[in-house]
Design a protein around this motif. Structure first.
Motif, PDB file in Angstrom:
ATOM      1  N   THR A 128      -2.437  42.701  62.808  1.00 49.22           N
ATOM      2  CA  THR A 128      -2.075  42.387  61.425  1.00 49.22           C
ATOM      3  C   THR A 128      -1.130  41.200  61.421  1.00 49.22           C
ATOM      4  O   THR A 128      -0.098  41.219  62.111  1.00 49.22           O
ATOM      5  N   VAL A 129      -1.476  40.172  60.650  1.00 49.87           N
ATOM      6  CA  VAL A 129      -0.627  38.987  60.532  1.00 49.87           C
ATOM      7  C   VAL A 129       0.177  39.073  59.239  1.00 49.87           C
ATOM      8  O   VAL A 129      -0.384  39.293  58.165  1.00 49.87           O
ATOM      9  N   VAL A 130       1.497  38.898  59.368  1.00 47.84           N
ATOM     10  CA  VAL A 130       2.406  38.900  58.221  1.00 47.84           C
ATOM     11  C   VAL A 130       2.969  37.497  58.065  1.00 47.84           C
ATOM     12  O   VAL A 130       3.590  36.965  58.992  1.00 47.84           O
ATOM     13  N   GLY A 131       2.748  36.872  56.911  1.00 49.68           N
ATOM     14  CA  GLY A 131       3.315  35.556  56.635  1.00 49.68           C
ATOM     15  C   GLY A 131       4.552  35.681  55.755  1.00 49.68           C
ATOM     16  O   GLY A 131       4.587  36.501  54.830  1.00 49.68           O
ATOM     17  N   VAL A 132       5.571  34.860  56.041  1.00 53.14           N
ATOM     18  CA  VAL A 132       6.834  34.902  55.291  1.00 53.14           C
ATOM     19  C   VAL A 132       7.230  33.488  54.903  1.00 53.14           C
ATOM     20  O   VAL A 132       7.243  32.582  55.754  1.00 53.14           O
ATOM     21  N   THR A 133       7.553  33.283  53.626  1.00 50.93           N
ATOM     22  CA  THR A 133       8.066  31.994  53.207  1.00 50.93           C
ATOM     23  C   THR A 133       9.108  32.195  52.116  1.00 50.93           C
ATOM     24  O   THR A 133       9.288  33.292  51.582  1.00 50.93           O
ATOM     25  N   GLY A 134       9.795  31.109  51.766  1.00 47.29           N
ATOM     26  CA  GLY A 134      10.852  31.140  50.762  1.00 47.29           C
ATOM     27  C   GLY A 134      11.805  29.983  51.000  1.00 47.29           C
ATOM     28  O   GLY A 134      11.839  29.407  52.092  1.00 47.29           O
ATOM     29  N   SER A 135      12.572  29.636  49.998  1.00 43.05           N
ATOM     30  CA  SER A 135      13.516  28.531  50.143  1.00 43.05           C
ATOM     31  C   SER A 135      14.735  28.913  50.962  1.00 43.05           C
ATOM     32  O   SER A 135      15.361  28.062  51.587  1.00 43.05           O
ATOM     33  N   ALA A 136      15.078  30.189  50.964  1.00 42.45           N
ATOM     34  CA  ALA A 136      16.238  30.661  51.725  1.00 42.45           C
ATOM     35  C   ALA A 136      15.945  32.061  52.244  1.00 42.45           C
ATOM     36  O   ALA A 136      15.248  32.838  51.598  1.00 42.45           O
ATOM     37  N   GLY A 137      16.464  32.357  53.425  1.00 41.97           N
ATOM     38  CA  GLY A 137      16.365  33.705  53.958  1.00 41.97           C
ATOM     39  C   GLY A 137      15.142  33.993  54.794  1.00 41.97           C
ATOM     40  O   GLY A 137      14.951  35.128  55.248  1.00 41.97           O
ATOM     41  N   LYS A 138      14.284  32.968  55.056  1.00 40.03           N
ATOM     42  CA  LYS A 138      13.051  33.214  55.816  1.00 40.03           C
ATOM     43  C   LYS A 138      13.339  33.793  57.197  1.00 40.03           C
ATOM     44  O   LYS A 138      12.713  34.768  57.616  1.00 40.03           O
ATOM     45  N   THR A 139      14.255  33.175  57.909  1.00 38.89           N
ATOM     46  CA  THR A 139      14.477  33.585  59.294  1.00 38.89           C
ATOM     47  C   THR A 139      15.123  34.960  59.365  1.00 38.89           C
ATOM     48  O   THR A 139      14.723  35.803  60.180  1.00 38.89           O
ATOM     49  N   SER A 140      16.101  35.224  58.519  1.00 37.39           N
ATOM     50  CA  SER A 140      16.731  36.547  58.505  1.00 37.39           C
ATOM     51  C   SER A 140      15.713  37.622  58.157  1.00 37.39           C
ATOM     52  O   SER A 140      15.689  38.703  58.757  1.00 37.39           O
ATOM     53  N   THR A 141      14.857  37.335  57.174  1.00 42.33           N
ATOM     54  CA  THR A 141      13.846  38.322  56.770  1.00 42.33           C
ATOM     55  C   THR A 141      12.802  38.497  57.850  1.00 42.33           C
ATOM     56  O   THR A 141      12.349  39.623  58.120  1.00 42.33           O
ATOM     57  N   LYS A 142      12.395  37.397  58.470  1.00 45.77           N
ATOM     58  CA  LYS A 142      11.451  37.488  59.585  1.00 45.77           C
ATOM     59  C   LYS A 142      11.994  38.400  60.675  1.00 45.77           C
ATOM     60  O   LYS A 142      11.256  39.221  61.251  1.00 45.77           O
ATOM     61  N   ASP A 143      13.293  38.275  60.975  1.00 48.66           N
ATOM     62  CA  ASP A 143      13.899  39.130  61.998  1.00 48.66           C
ATOM     63  C   ASP A 143      13.902  40.597  61.566  1.00 48.66           C
ATOM     64  O   ASP A 143      13.651  41.503  62.377  1.00 48.66           O
ATOM     65  N   LEU A 144      14.200  40.858  60.296  1.00 48.50           N
ATOM     66  CA  LEU A 144      14.181  42.229  59.786  1.00 48.50           C
ATOM     67  C   LEU A 144      12.765  42.807  59.817  1.00 48.50           C
ATOM     68  O   LEU A 144      12.561  43.968  60.197  1.00 48.50           O
ATOM     69  N   ILE A 145      11.777  42.010  59.430  1.00 46.94           N
ATOM     70  CA  ILE A 145      10.388  42.476  59.477  1.00 46.94           C
ATOM     71  C   ILE A 145       9.992  42.802  60.908  1.00 46.94           C
ATOM     72  O   ILE A 145       9.358  43.827  61.193  1.00 46.94           O
ATOM     73  N   GLY A 146      10.381  41.926  61.828  1.00 46.70           N
ATOM     74  CA  GLY A 146      10.078  42.179  63.226  1.00 46.70           C
ATOM     75  C   GLY A 146      10.680  43.474  63.719  1.00 46.70           C
ATOM     76  O   GLY A 146      10.033  44.258  64.431  1.00 46.70           O
ATOM     77  N   ALA A 147      11.927  43.738  63.332  1.00 48.65           N
ATOM     78  CA  ALA A 147      12.597  44.974  63.735  1.00 48.65           C
ATOM     79  C   ALA A 147      11.864  46.199  63.182  1.00 48.65           C
ATOM     80  O   ALA A 147      11.708  47.214  63.878  1.00 48.65           O
ATOM     81  N   VAL A 148      11.416  46.120  61.941  1.00 42.93           N
ATOM     82  CA  VAL A 148      10.708  47.235  61.318  1.00 42.93           C
ATOM     83  C   VAL A 148       9.364  47.470  62.007  1.00 42.93           C
ATOM     84  O   VAL A 148       9.020  48.595  62.395  1.00 42.93           O
ATOM     85  N   LEU A 149       8.585  46.428  62.186  1.00 38.66           N
ATOM     86  CA  LEU A 149       7.237  46.586  62.725  1.00 38.66           C
ATOM     87  C   LEU A 149       7.243  46.997  64.195  1.00 38.66           C
ATOM     88  O   LEU A 149       6.301  47.658  64.664  1.00 38.66           O
TER      89      LEU A 149
END
Length: 505
Positions: A128-149
């Protein structure tokens, strides 16, 4: 990366085998830094500002590279990539600034094809591929998503902010036979950039965090930024899921641009959304501890609410955590598993809200990797809260708040005004002192506005001056935030203030 023969890689990329056995098996992954090449990997030779990767092919081979991917014949075992035309839509960031003859573009186009093949093959096997974008917070959210998955299976996510046309395929080629999730962080400096990235790693779940003013100078308007960010949800299949921030009107409006099922997240409760829609994932009872770490109740559409206690810093992380929770639960994880994963995650990307406490009781918040008006305000809010929340020394006085700031890049014609508004905001938050690094007009605007707002603000010439001044004036209980755009290199200030200190926070 899946094991492939050299001949198969040549077929996938359209390149030409030169002095290499087409039946040789390559295990990958790819590297663009010859110092990181390991046995079996592919070295992609890219031009840079000071060096050309083609000059390091011998070193890569010495370190065990199984294959070279190059833009011209280097008279070594290699695949020579075929020339390509570079369009604006595929030219994100700085990859082509020093590519005078198109060899770098040819290599990257080949790597894109290889990453797409690897992703498609693994997706057919359950990735499953999860894409993340946004003007701010992409990297922090990517790290949180990684921790969850990772609570559900092997997960590949980018190191740091590998979110452009180099970092995204580089990350995708780290996914292999046992990888269950691939998290693709996607940045843009123009319309079409994210569309290109989604063609390399087609997402099943897409997360859009916000539309702010980062890269406003390149886009020209917030509406253009929204157009670019929405390319992620446009790429989702009908069987996919779009995870949208209901608190941002530009993001919530993207529901009309996708065929995927849409879920919303909100920090403003179930009905506190920008367009009046009800949020599927929302937080209540948000509270911060003395170091601005949030606890909240996570409400979701699949059962009873659960309590979440974050170990990352700043109230803005609640929104990021809600996005990560939505991804995890929509992927099939239980809310309890998601809450546990969020609660044990600590900041993993360098210089991102990294909080350390010195032996003398001074707290350093290193958020120096990047900055835009929205993330600056979030960081300053965390600084103000932390300094006023019982972080006091032996005198019993509350700690003082220090903002060590550099300029925010890529704001275009709005840059001067944005820096002046930030200086005013320092005063509104009651920040004690500001040390602004650099002598440009933006730094001058920030300093002058901060002084006018009642902040003890001074401008210093360079990083060493900032470290020396701040370190000489700190006392027990003080809290220091270090933040600027990446190009300013202000992480050296945080490192200087922490020199000789042990790990901790």
């Amino acid at each position: 990366m899946l094991e492939l023969t050299v001949g198969k890689i040549a077929d996938i990329t359209g390149g030409q085998c030169v002095d290499v056995d087409p039946d040789q098996v390559v295990t990958g992954p790819v590297e663009f830094d010859s110092r990181k090449v390991a046995t079996g990997s592919i070295f992609m030779a890219l031009p840079g500002a000071n060096v050309d990767g083609h000059d390091f092919v011998d070193k890569a081979l010495e370190q065990g590279a199984a294959l070279l991917l190059v833009g011209h014949d280097v008279r070594r075992p290699a695949i020579v990539a075929q020339p390509v035309e570079v369009s604006e839509e595929s030219s994100n960031a700085t990859a082509f600034e020093h590519d005078v003859d198109g060899q770098g573009a040819a290599v990257l186009a080949a790597v894109d094809k290889l990453a797409r093949y690897n992703t498609d093959e693994l997706a057919a096997r359950g990735l499953t591929v999860v894409g993340v974008t946004g003007s701010a917070g992409k990297t922090s959210t990517k790290d949180l998503i990684g921790a969850v998955l990772r609570a559900d299976g092997e997960t590949v996510a980018p190191p740091g902010s590998f979110n452009n046309e180099i970092g995204l395929p580089y990350t995708a080629l780290r996914a292999g036979e046992t990888t269950k999730y691939l998290v693709s962080e996607m940045s843009a400096r123009g319309v079409g950039h994210i569309r290109h990235l989604t063609e390399v790693t087609p997402p099943k779940i897409g997360v859009v965090l916000n539309v702010g003013s980062a890269h406003l100078g390149e886009f020209g308007s917030r509406e253009a930024i929204a157009q670019a960010k929405g390319e992620l949800v446009e790429a989702l299949p009908a069987t996919g899921v779009a995870v949208l921030n209901a608190d941002d009107d530009q993001v919530s409006a993207m529901d009309e641009r996708t065929q995927a099922r849409v879920v919303y997240f909100s920090t403003n409760g179930e009905t506190g959304c920008a367009r009046g829609d009800k949020a599927d994932y929302y937080a209540t009872d948000i509270a911060l501890d003395a170091l601005a770490r949030a606890t909240f109740t996570l409400h979701h559409p699949h059962g009873e609410p659960v309590e979440v206690s974050l170990q990352v810093f700043g109230e803005h992380q609640v929104s990021n955590a809600l996005a990560a929770a939505a991804v995890g639960i929509e992927a099939g994880l239980s809310a309890e598993t998601v809450a546990d994963a969020l609660g044990t995650h600590r900041a993993t990307s360098a210089n991102r809200m990294d909080v350390r406490q010195r032996r003398d009781g001074v707290t350093i918040i290193n958020d120096s990797y990047n900055a835009n008006p929205e993330s600056m305000r979030a960081g300053l809010q965390a600084l103000a809260y932390t300094s006023k929340s019982g972080n006091s020394g032996e005198t019993g006085e509350s700690g003082r708040s220090w903002a060590v700031l550099g300029q925010m890049g890529e704001l275009g014609d709005n840059a001067y005004d944005e820096h002046a508004e930030l200086g005013t905001y320092l005063g509104e938050l009651g920040i004690t002192a500001a040390v602004v690094v650099g002598n440009g007009v933006n730094q001058q605007a920030l300093t002058a506005a901060a002084k006018k707002a009642g902040v003890d603000a001074r401008q210093v010439e360079d990083i060493d001056s900032a470290v020396n001044y701040v370190d000489l004036n700190l006392r027990e209980g003080d809290v220091v935030l270090v933040k600027a755009s990446q190009s300013e290199g202000l992480w050296a200030v945080a490192e200087g203030l922490l020199f000789g200190e042990s790990e901790g926070a």
